[in-house]
Scaffold this active site. Structure first.
Site, PDB file in Angstrom:
ATOM      1  CB  CYS A  18      48.580  -3.349   3.375  1.00 34.70           C
ATOM      2  SG  CYS A  18      49.673  -4.619   2.843  1.00 34.70           S
TER       3      CYS A  18
ATOM      4  CD  GLU B 180      44.007 -13.607   7.354  1.00 34.30           C
ATOM      5  OE1 GLU B 180      44.476 -12.477   7.568  1.00 34.30           O
ATOM      6  OE2 GLU B 180      43.078 -13.827   6.571  1.00 34.30           O
TER       7      GLU B 180
END
Ligand code: SF4
Ligand code: SF4
Ligand code: SF4
Ligand code: FES
Ligand code: FES
Lengths: 154, 597
Positions: B311, B287
Site C-alpha cells: 500500500c 491473498e
C-alpha cells in the site's frame, strides 16, 4: 585503458570495499582515463554499495576528479591572488591564443584542455600552471609557448 | 549505568543536564529558544548554517549551539548583542544568494528562513545580491516534487533525510564553494533517478526549495465545473494530521470536521479511503492465506513467501529499484487509494447512474508518492485515470484556508455513502504496524472463526515507533478447511522508513528470517509521518498522531475489515469474491524492475 571493473576490484583488494576506498578508486580511474563517466560512477557505487549521487558529489568536490571528458593534457592555470598579481591573465590569454580554445574547453584533436584552478602552493614562484601532474613555474608568455610546443610534439 | 550530569549557566540561569547533550538542548530545557536551520530532531548534527550561534564566556568564537556539547561550568549567552549581530549576518548572507520572492513562493508563511528574516527585521540587502549570477535551475518534471535551487540554503536536511531515514541518498551535495548545490546523480531530474517520491526531503526542508507539486487550482476548477461529479477520498492518516495545519494540536482527531470542510469546499461526494482499506484487507488477507496454502500444501514453488504489503507507493518504487528479485513477494493488491479510484469510475459511477467520464476522483493523502502512484500507467483499469488528482494534507489545509472556513468551529459531519463506511481496522492503516494488525484481525478470524487472541483486539507487539518490529501469532483450533494451518506460528515483521526496510530486506535476502508476512511503509511512523503531512515533524509529534489513530480505532463500533457492511455489499453486488475475476481486473496490479541508480 584498463577495464574499470578490474581497476576497481584491484583497489578494493588494497583498501577494502567500504567508503574509505572511494577516493583511491576515483583517483585511479581518472589517472587511467582522465575523467569519470556515468558508467564508471555507477560501477564504483555498485562495488562499494553506496549511492551514485554520493559518488558524483565526491567527484565534483575535487577539482582533479573530472566528470567530463578531458584532453590528453589538462592544463590548469592558477587563478589565486599571488599568481593573479604575478600576471596570470597574460599567461591565460596566451594559452587561449595558442590553443584556440576558451576556459573549460578541449581542443578538437582532444589533446589539450584548458582550466582555471585555485592555489597550488607555488605562490612564491607565480604565475604557475599544471600540465597533468607537472608543475611549470615563473611563467612568461614565451615560456608558455615553448611548453605547449613541446607537448604538441609528444 | 547512570549518566553523568553537567552544570552550566545559560543567560545567568543555572541548568543541569546530561553529558553529551548540546547547548541547544540545555537552552530548550530553560525555554530559551535558539533559532536553527540545519538542525532537525530527526537527523544527525550538521552544524553548517551557523544561525544557532551563542556566546560563550572565555571563547574567542561563537559556538554553534546545535553542534557544541555542554561542559561543566560553561557560561552561555543566547541573546547578546554579538550573538544577535552574528545571526543577522548569517541570515543576510543566506539571503544574498536566495531568490527572495516570498509573495509568490509556495512556502510563503510556512518557511523557516522567512521566519528568521522577519525575526531579525532584515530590511535591505546588506550584502551583494548574487542570485542573478547563480544560474539556478528548477526541476518540476516529477509528478510529486518540485526542486527549486534558487530557494535552497544548502542546510542539507534533505540529504541527511534521504540518507539516514531512507537509506537511498538520491540527493547529495555536489561541487564546492560558491558552486555548491544539492543534486541527484549527474544532476538529473528527480523523476529519472532512484528517488521514491516519498517526500521526506520535502517535509524536512526548511524553505521552498523542495515542495510538493500542488494541484490546488486544478481541483478548484473541477469542483467549479457543474458538469462534473467530483468525489473525494480521505486517507486514514489525514484525519489525525490535518488539524495541525489548521491551528489545532498534534494528536487532535478531526475526522468529522474534515468531512464537513470537504463538503463545504464543494465536493459532490465525500468518501473514505478507509472503505477501500477494508477492501484491501479482504483481498490481501485472502491473498496471504492463498499463498500460504499454495506454498505449504501444494508445494508450489512459484508462490513466494514472505508476502509483503503493497500500500505504500514509496516502498513499491524502492523495491522496484533496489530488490527487484523480490517483486513476486509483493502483494498484487493495489493500494487503497488506487482500489478506490478504480471503483469510483466503475462501481460507484454505475450505482449513481453517472457516466464514468463525468466522474473526477480526487484523493487527500498524507503522501507525495501517491501523486506519483496515481500517475503510473498501470493505474488506469477503469478505462480512465483512476485517481485524477492527489492532494496532500497540507494542500487540503490550504484550500480550507482559501475558503475562509473557521475549521475548529465546524460541526462534525459523516461520510457519504456508498464507499464511505469503514472500520477501526482501516483507520490504523495510517500507522506503522496497522496493516499488519488489520490483516491479522481478519485472517485469524477467517481461519479459526475466533477473534485474534489479543486483549480488546489490540495487537500490541506490532505497534509503536521501533524501526523493525517482529511478532508471532500461533494459529490453533482452526476451521476444518484451514487444517493445514493448525499449529502454524505465523511469523510477521514490520518496518517503517526505508532505511529500516533495507535492514529487513537484507535479512530476508541473507536467509536469516522465516517471515510469512511483512508490512513496510516508506515513511517513518507509517503514513502518519508521510511526506505530505503537516510540518514540523518529530518522533514526539509522530507519537501523538499514533495515539490519535489508535484512539480513533477504539472509538469505532466495528474494528474488523470483514465487518464493514459496504465492503460486504460490494462483494455481493459487484466484485463477487476476494481475488475473484472482477477483483483481479480492478483491484490488483503488477510491478516492474527499475534500474538500481
Ligand atoms: S523560500 Fe522562504 S524566504 Fe525564500 S522566497 Fe520562499 S518563503 Fe520567501
Ligand atoms: S533543498 Fe531544502 S533541505 Fe535541502 S539543502 Fe536546500 S534548503 Fe536544505
Ligand atoms: S522523495 Fe524520498 S527518496 Fe526522493 S529524494 Fe526525497 S527523501 Fe529521497
Ligand atoms: S596563488 Fe598560485 S600557486 Fe598559490
Ligand atoms: S542550526 Fe546549528 S549550525 Fe545550523
Amino acid at each position: 585503458m584498463t577495464d574499470v571493473k578490474e581497476l576497481i576490484q584491484g583497489k578494493i583488494k588494497t583498501f577494502g570495499n567500504n567508503r574509505t576506498a572511494l577516493m583511491p578508486i576515483l583517483q585511479a580511474i581518472v589517472e587511467d582515463k582522465n575523467h569519470l563517466d556515468e558508467e564508471d560512477m555507477i560501477e564504483v557505487a555498485d562495488a562499494l554499495d553506496i549511492s551514485t549521487a554520493d559518488v558524483y558529489g565526491t567527484a565534483t568536490f575535487y577539482t582533479f576528479l573530472d566528470t567530463i571528458p578531458r584532453g590528453k593534457y589538462v592544463i590548469r592555470v592558477c587563478k589565486t591572488i599571488s599568481c593573479h598579481m604575478a600576471g596570470k591573465d597574460e599567461i591565460f590569454d596566451t594559452l587561449k591564443d595558442v590553443l584556440k580554445i576558451k576556459e573549460g574547453e578541449t581542443t578538437p584533436d582532444k589533446k589539450f584542455t584548458l582550466l582555471i584552478a585555485n592555489c597550488m602552493g607555488w605562490c612564491h614562484k607565480g604565475p604557475v600552471m599544471l600540465v597533468n601532474d607537472d608543475i611549470y613555474t615563473e611563467l612568461t608568455k614565451e615560456k608558455v609557448i615553448d611548453i605547449i610546443n613541446e607537448y604538441q610534439e609528444k | 549505568m547512570g549518566k553523568f550530569e553537567v552544570n552550566l549557566k545559560i543567560n545567568d540561569l543555572p541548568v543541569t543536564i546530561e553529558e553529551g547533550t548540546t547547548i541547544l538542548d540545555a537552552a530548550q530545557k530553560l525555554n530559551f529558544r535558539i533559532p536553527t536551520l540545519c538542525h532537525h530532531p530527526d537527523l544527525c548534527v550538521a552544524g553548517n548554517c551557523r544561525v544557532c550561534v551563542v556566546e560563550q564566556t572565555g571563547a574567542k568564537t561563537l559556538p554553534a549551539a546545535c553542534a557544541t556539547p555542554v561542559a561543566e561550568g560553561m557560561e552561555i549567552f543566547t541573546n547578546s548583542a554579538k550573538v544577535r549581530q552574528a545571526r543577522k549576518h548569517v541570515v543576510e548572507l543566506l539571503l544574498s544568494e536566495h531568490k527572495s520572492e516570498c509573495t509568490s513562493c509556495y512556502k510563503n508563511g510556512k518557511c523557516e528562513l522567512q521566519e528568521l528574516a522577519i525575526e531579525y527585521r532584515i530590511s535591505e540587502d546588506t550584502f551583494l545580491k548574487l542570485v542573478e549570477e547563480k544560474g539556478y535551475t528548477i526541476d518540476d518534471l516529477s509528478p510529486a516534487i518540485i526542486k527549486d535551487d534558487s530557494k535552497c540554503i544548502r542546510c542539507q536536511r534533505c540529504v541527511r533525510t534521504c540518507t539516514q531515514i531512507q537509506s537511498i541518498s538520491a540527493l547529495a551535495v555536489i561541487n564546492k564553494g560558491d558552486e555548491q548545490k544539492i543534486a541527484t546523480f549527474l544532476d538529473k531530474p528527480m523523476h529519472s533517478v532512484v528517488c521514491t517520491n516519498c517526500g521526506q526531503c520535502v517535509s524536512h526542508c526548511p524553505t521552498g526549495a523542495l515542495v510538493e507539486k500542488n494541484y490546488i487550482d486544478q481541483v478548484w476548477d473541477v469542483i467549479n465545473d457543474p458538469n462534473l461529479h467530483v468525489v473525494v477520498q480521505t486517507a486514514p492518516a489525514v484525519r489525525i494530521g490535518l488539524g495541525e495545519e489548521l491551528e489545532l494540536s498534534p494528536g487532535d482527531r478531526v475526522t468529522g470536521k474534515m468531512v464537513a470542510a470537504l463538503r463545504r469546499l464543494g465536493f459532490n461526494s465525500v468518501l473514505d479511503t478507509d472503505f477501500s482499506a477494508d477492501l484491501t484487507i479482504m483481498e490481501e488477507g485472502t491473498e496471504l492465506l492463498t499463498r500460504l496454502k499454495k506454498a505449504l500444501v501444494d508445494k508450489d514453488e512459484s508462490v513466494k513467501l514472505p508476502m509483503t504489503t503493497s500500500c505504500s507507493p514509496g516502498w513499491i518504487k524502492f523495491i522496484e529499484h533496489k530488490y527487484p528479485e523480490y517483486l513476486d513477494n509483493v502483494s498484487t493488491c493495489k493500494s487503497p487509494q488506487q482500489m478506490f479510484g478504480a471503483l469510483a469510475k466503475t462501481f460507484y459511477a454505475e450505482k449513481k447512474g453517472l457516466k464514468a467520464e463525468k466522474v473526477v476522483s480526487v484523493s487527500i493523502m498524507p503522501c507525495t508518492a501517491k501523486k506519483y502512484e496515481a500517475d503510473r500507467p498501470e493505474m488506469r483499469d477503469s478505462g480512465y485515470k483512476d485517481v485524477d488528482y492527489v492532494l496532500t494534507t497540507r494542500e487540503l489545509a490550504a484550500m480550507v484556508r482559501q475558503a475562509g472556513m473557521d475549521f475548529s468551529a465546524l460541526e462534525n459531519e459523516n461520510y457519504d455513502s456508498i464507499m464511505g463506511k469503514s472500520t477501526g481496522a482501516a483507520v490504523i492503516f495510517g500507522s506503522t504496524g496497522g496493516v499488519m494488525e488489520a490483516a491479522l484481525r481478519t485472517a485469524y478470524e477467517i481461519v479459526t472463526g475466533r477473534e485474534v487472541p489479543f486483549e480488546n483486539l489490540n495487537i500490541m507487539p506490532v505497534r509503536g515507533l521501533k524501526g523493525v518490529k517482529e511478532a508471532k501469532v500461533k494459529i490453533e483450533n482452526v476451521k476444518p478447511e484451514w487444517g493445514f494451518l493448525e499449529g502454524v506460528e505465523l511469523s510477521c515483521a514490520i518496518a517503517h522508513g526505508l532505511a529500516n526496510a533495507k535492514i529487513l530486506m537484507d535479512k530476508v535476502k541473507a536467509g536469516e528470517a522465516d517471515y510469512h508476512f511483512i508490512e513496510i511503509m516508506a515513511c517513518p511512523g507509517g503514513c502518519l509521518g508521510g511526506g505530505g503531512q503537516p510540518m514540523p515533524v518529530s518522533d514526539k509529534i509522530r507519537q501523538k498522531r499514533m495515539d490519535a489513530i489508535y484512539q480513533e480505532d477504539e472509538s469505532l463500533e466495528f474494528r474488523k475489515s470483514h465487518e464493514n457492511a459496504e465492503v460486504q455489499a460490494i462483494y455481493k453486488e459487484f466484485l463477487g469474491e476476494p481475488l475473484g475475476h472482477k477483483s483481479h481486473e480492478l483491484l490488483h496490479t503488477t510491478y516492474k524492475k527499475r534500474k538500481k541508480y
